[in-house]
Design a protein around this motif. Structure first.
Motif, short mmCIF file in Angstrom:
data_model
loop_
_atom_site.label_atom_id
_atom_site.label_comp_id
_atom_site.label_asym_id
_atom_site.label_seq_id
_atom_site.Cartn_x
_atom_site.Cartn_y
_atom_site.Cartn_z
N LEU A 51 44.75 12.28 75.62
CA LEU A 51 45.92 11.39 75.41
C LEU A 51 46.24 11.27 73.93
O LEU A 51 47.40 11.43 73.52
CB LEU A 51 45.63 10.00 75.97
CG LEU A 51 45.67 9.83 77.48
CD1 LEU A 51 45.00 8.53 77.88
CD2 LEU A 51 47.12 9.87 77.97
N ALA A 55 49.55 13.00 71.50
CA ALA A 55 50.43 12.20 70.64
C ALA A 55 50.09 12.41 69.16
O ALA A 55 50.65 11.71 68.31
CB ALA A 55 50.32 10.72 71.02
N ILE A 84 46.46 4.33 76.29
CA ILE A 84 47.80 4.32 76.90
C ILE A 84 48.73 3.43 76.07
O ILE A 84 49.88 3.81 75.79
CB ILE A 84 47.74 3.84 78.37
CG1 ILE A 84 47.03 4.88 79.25
CG2 ILE A 84 49.13 3.53 78.92
CD1 ILE A 84 47.79 6.20 79.43
N ILE A 87 49.72 5.43 72.92
CA ILE A 87 50.70 6.52 73.11
C ILE A 87 52.07 5.93 73.47
O ILE A 87 53.11 6.47 73.09
CB ILE A 87 50.23 7.59 74.12
CG1 ILE A 87 50.07 7.03 75.53
CG2 ILE A 87 48.97 8.30 73.67
CD1 ILE A 87 50.99 7.65 76.53
N THR A 88 52.06 4.81 74.17
CA THR A 88 53.33 4.14 74.52
C THR A 88 54.00 3.61 73.25
O THR A 88 55.21 3.79 73.06
CB THR A 88 53.06 2.98 75.51
OG1 THR A 88 52.38 3.51 76.65
CG2 THR A 88 54.36 2.33 75.98
N PHE A 92 55.71 7.66 73.61
CA PHE A 92 55.44 8.62 74.69
C PHE A 92 55.17 7.92 76.01
O PHE A 92 54.77 6.76 76.05
CB PHE A 92 54.25 9.50 74.33
CG PHE A 92 54.46 10.31 73.07
CD1 PHE A 92 55.37 11.34 73.03
CD2 PHE A 92 53.75 10.00 71.92
CE1 PHE A 92 55.58 12.07 71.87
CE2 PHE A 92 53.93 10.73 70.75
CZ PHE A 92 54.85 11.77 70.72
N GLU A 93 55.37 8.70 77.10
CA GLU A 93 55.13 8.21 78.45
C GLU A 93 54.15 9.17 79.12
O GLU A 93 54.29 10.40 78.98
CB GLU A 93 56.47 8.22 79.20
CG GLU A 93 56.42 7.70 80.60
CD GLU A 93 57.77 7.90 81.31
OE1 GLU A 93 58.09 7.08 82.16
OE2 GLU A 93 58.48 8.89 81.02
N PHE A 94 53.15 8.62 79.84
CA PHE A 94 52.16 9.45 80.53
C PHE A 94 52.83 10.30 81.60
O PHE A 94 53.65 9.80 82.37
CB PHE A 94 51.10 8.54 81.16
CG PHE A 94 50.04 9.29 81.91
CD1 PHE A 94 48.95 9.84 81.24
CD2 PHE A 94 50.12 9.43 83.29
CE1 PHE A 94 47.96 10.54 81.93
CE2 PHE A 94 49.13 10.13 83.98
CZ PHE A 94 48.06 10.68 83.30
N CYS A 125 49.39 4.72 86.38
CA CYS A 125 50.12 5.88 86.91
C CYS A 125 49.83 6.01 88.41
O CYS A 125 49.03 5.27 88.97
CB CYS A 125 49.70 7.16 86.17
SG CYS A 125 48.03 7.74 86.55
N LEU A 157 52.31 14.51 78.22
CA LEU A 157 53.10 13.31 77.94
C LEU A 157 54.56 13.69 77.88
O LEU A 157 54.92 14.82 77.56
CB LEU A 157 52.70 12.70 76.59
CG LEU A 157 51.23 12.33 76.36
CD1 LEU A 157 51.08 11.69 74.98
CD2 LEU A 157 50.72 11.40 77.44
N ARG A 158 55.40 12.70 78.18
CA ARG A 158 56.84 12.90 78.02
C ARG A 158 57.33 12.03 76.87
O ARG A 158 56.86 10.89 76.73
CB ARG A 158 57.58 12.51 79.30
CG ARG A 158 57.40 13.49 80.43
CD ARG A 158 58.30 13.11 81.61
NE ARG A 158 57.74 11.92 82.26
CZ ARG A 158 56.98 11.94 83.36
NH1 ARG A 158 56.68 13.09 83.92
NH2 ARG A 158 56.53 10.83 83.87
#
Ligand code: CDP
Ligand code: ZN
Length: 158
Positions: A51, A55, A84, A87-88, A92-94, A125, A157-158
């Motif tokens: 993760l 990122a 999480i 990264i948020t 970013f999104e998982f 998720c 990640l998106r």
């Protein structure tokens, strides 16, 4: 889309009776301890590194120092939800994750669905977005000799 890779390994220690070790957030009966500052959950640690890597946020050691008393015997699932959050916060999104445990023993197949549900809850998720697999090394290397266990993870990640 961003891809990240994670790897972790821990050594087995003393033999203990009625003992469990933490793998993928689940307590699994095993007669040796896992040596670690935290709970030594290689699957969750590899996932955290994947993760952070996706990122470009460094690695687990930078965010959760093994010199920090706050993370002594820590529940790695808490580290996972902190990763999480990080990264948020970075925008970013998982997407999904795929993890492989490398261990001669213990065999984890009957715990895999619980691991997926447990980690999905911590990530926030769907269970379908987290896969857990396992392999022995047919007796080769440190995992094969039963000196310890390892895990690899890949994350999108998106
Ligand atoms: O070469 P392959 O990975 O198919 O065979 P293996 O290493 O002997 O593992 C056979 C099966 O045992 C794997 O497909 C895993 O599902 C399972 N396994 C497990 O549950 N726990 C482990 N620590 C290692 C393997
Ligand atoms: Zn670890």
């Amino acid at each position: 889309m961003r891809i990240g890779l994670g790897y972790d390994a821990h050594r087995f220690g003393a033999a203990l009776e009625n003992h469990t070790i933490r793998i993928g957030g689940v307590d699994i009966p095993f007669e040796q301890e896992v040596i670690a500052h935290s709970d030594g959950d290689v699957v969750v640690h590899a996932l955290c590194d994947a993760l952070l890597g996706a990122a470009s946020l460094g690695d687990i050691g930078q965010h959760f120092s093994n010199k920090d008393e706050a993370w002594r015997d820590a529940d790695s699932l808490e580290m996972l939800s902190v990763c999480i959050d990080k990264i948020t916060a970075a925008g970013f999104e998982f997407g999904n994750a795929d993890v492989t445990l490398i261990a001669q023993r213990p065999k984890i197949s009957r715990f895999v669905e619980t691991m997926r549900k447990t980690m999905a809850a911590s990530i926030g998720c769907r269970v379908v977005d987290i896969s857990v697999k396992a392999t022995t090394t047919e007796g080769m290397g440190f995992e094969g000799r039963g000196e310890g266990l390892a895990a690899q993870a890949v994350v999108l990640l998106r």
